[in-house]
Design a protein around this motif. Structure first.
Motif, PDB file in Angstrom:
ATOM      1  N   ARG A   1       0.852  -1.181   0.000  1.00 29.57           N
ATOM      2  CA  ARG A   1       0.000   0.000   0.000  1.00 29.57           C
ATOM      3  C   ARG A   1       0.887   1.230   0.000  1.00 29.57           C
ATOM      4  N   ARG A   2       0.681   2.069  -0.958  1.00 19.67           N
ATOM      5  CA  ARG A   2       1.465   3.285  -1.052  1.00 19.67           C
ATOM      6  C   ARG A   2       1.126   4.196   0.117  1.00 19.67           C
ATOM      7  N   GLN A   3       2.176   4.713   0.760  1.00 23.01           N
ATOM      8  CA  GLN A   3       1.973   5.561   1.934  1.00 23.01           C
ATOM      9  C   GLN A   3       1.396   6.921   1.558  1.00 23.01           C
ATOM     10  N   LYS A   4       1.937   7.495   0.519  1.00 24.29           N
ATOM     11  CA  LYS A   4       1.559   8.850   0.161  1.00 24.29           C
ATOM     12  C   LYS A   4       1.361   8.899  -1.351  1.00 24.29           C
ATOM     13  N   ILE A   5       0.268   9.442  -1.792  1.00 28.40           N
ATOM     14  CA  ILE A   5       0.002   9.516  -3.217  1.00 28.40           C
ATOM     15  C   ILE A   5       0.561  10.835  -3.736  1.00 28.40           C
ATOM     16  N   THR A   6       1.467  10.710  -4.705  1.00 33.02           N
ATOM     17  CA  THR A   6       2.037  11.902  -5.337  1.00 33.02           C
ATOM     18  C   THR A   6       1.911  11.772  -6.839  1.00 33.02           C
ATOM     19  N   ARG A   7       1.912  12.873  -7.499  1.00 28.63           N
ATOM     20  CA  ARG A   7       1.853  12.869  -8.955  1.00 28.63           C
ATOM     21  C   ARG A   7       3.248  13.069  -9.543  1.00 28.63           C
ATOM     22  N   SER A   8       4.248  13.182  -8.715  1.00 23.38           N
ATOM     23  CA  SER A   8       5.608  13.433  -9.172  1.00 23.38           C
ATOM     24  C   SER A   8       6.332  12.125  -9.469  1.00 23.38           C
ATOM     25  N   ASN A   9       7.131  12.134 -10.489  1.00 20.93           N
ATOM     26  CA  ASN A   9       7.970  10.995 -10.832  1.00 20.93           C
ATOM     27  C   ASN A   9       9.416  11.262 -10.443  1.00 20.93           C
ATOM     28  N   PHE A  10       9.633  12.071  -9.425  1.00 22.45           N
ATOM     29  CA  PHE A  10      10.978  12.485  -9.036  1.00 22.45           C
ATOM     30  C   PHE A  10      11.862  11.284  -8.699  1.00 22.45           C
ATOM     31  N   GLU A  11      11.347  10.344  -7.948  1.00 21.59           N
ATOM     32  CA  GLU A  11      12.145   9.179  -7.563  1.00 21.59           C
ATOM     33  C   GLU A  11      12.494   8.312  -8.769  1.00 21.59           C
ATOM     34  N   MET A  12      11.578   8.200  -9.721  1.00 20.48           N
ATOM     35  CA  MET A  12      11.873   7.425 -10.922  1.00 20.48           C
ATOM     36  C   MET A  12      12.975   8.099 -11.736  1.00 20.48           C
ATOM     37  N   TRP A  13      12.872   9.426 -11.886  1.00 20.42           N
ATOM     38  CA  TRP A  13      13.907  10.140 -12.629  1.00 20.42           C
ATOM     39  C   TRP A  13      15.242  10.094 -11.888  1.00 20.42           C
ATOM     40  N   GLY A  14      15.209  10.140 -10.562  1.00 17.43           N
ATOM     41  CA  GLY A  14      16.433   9.992  -9.780  1.00 17.43           C
ATOM     42  C   GLY A  14      17.059   8.631  -9.982  1.00 17.43           C
ATOM     43  N   TRP A  15      16.233   7.592 -10.032  1.00 17.43           N
ATOM     44  CA  TRP A  15      16.721   6.237 -10.259  1.00 17.43           C
ATOM     45  C   TRP A  15      17.343   6.112 -11.649  1.00 17.43           C
TER      46      TRP A  15
END
Length: 146
Positions: free
Chosen positions: A13-27
């Motif tokens: 279960r996702r803790q926090k719903i965000t519309r940002s893909n920041f972590e994906m771009w960081g990865w």
């Protein structure tokens, strides 16, 4: 005091719903910059340690001679910037994973970003303002290429 452990077989279960893909771009950045850094670092090591006389020729004149070329300035600048951004992103991820309190996370990230900015700014200044042949310097103190 009892601690409740989540069922490991329960769906994520996702803790926090965000519309940002920041972590994906960081990865993705970490993978791409890692490949580029391998090329930059091994190229740097090969030129400095294997070509010519090897490690015994590395001195002030060698670095000054290299940094008179825009190619080597750009090479070292890319290596500095990519290494610092890559390392800062990695440490940011570690801080997010292991610091439990919000204030601790904030302080650690402020220290990390301050160190990043200081190192990148000073490194960039050194690369572009390095003058191996200062005006009015005694001739016996200047490197041979001046």
């Amino acid at each position: 005091m009892t601690t409740q452990i989540d069922n490991p077989r329960a769906p994520y279960r996702r803790q926090k719903i965000t519309r940002s893909n920041f972590e994906m771009w960081g990865w993705l950045f970490m993978r791409g910059s890692g490949v580029i850094l391998v090329v930059l670092i091994f190229g740097h090591l090969f030129v400095n340690l294997m070509v010519g006389e090897g490690v015994s020729r590395i001195d002030f004149a060698f670095v000054g001679g290299k940094w008179t070329s825009p190619f080597w300035q750009t090479w070292d600048l890319l290596m500095l910037w990519l290494a610092m951004i890559h390392g800062t992103n990695g440490v940011r991820t570690i801080i997010n994973d292991y610091s439990e309190r919000h204030i601790t996370r904030l302080i650690l990230k402020l220290a990390l970003y301050s160190a990043f900015i200081l190192t990148v700014v000073l490194g960039t200044l050194v690369i572009f303002t390095f003058e191996p042949c200062p005006a009015n310097a005694p001739a016996d103190l200047l490197p041979s290429f001046c």
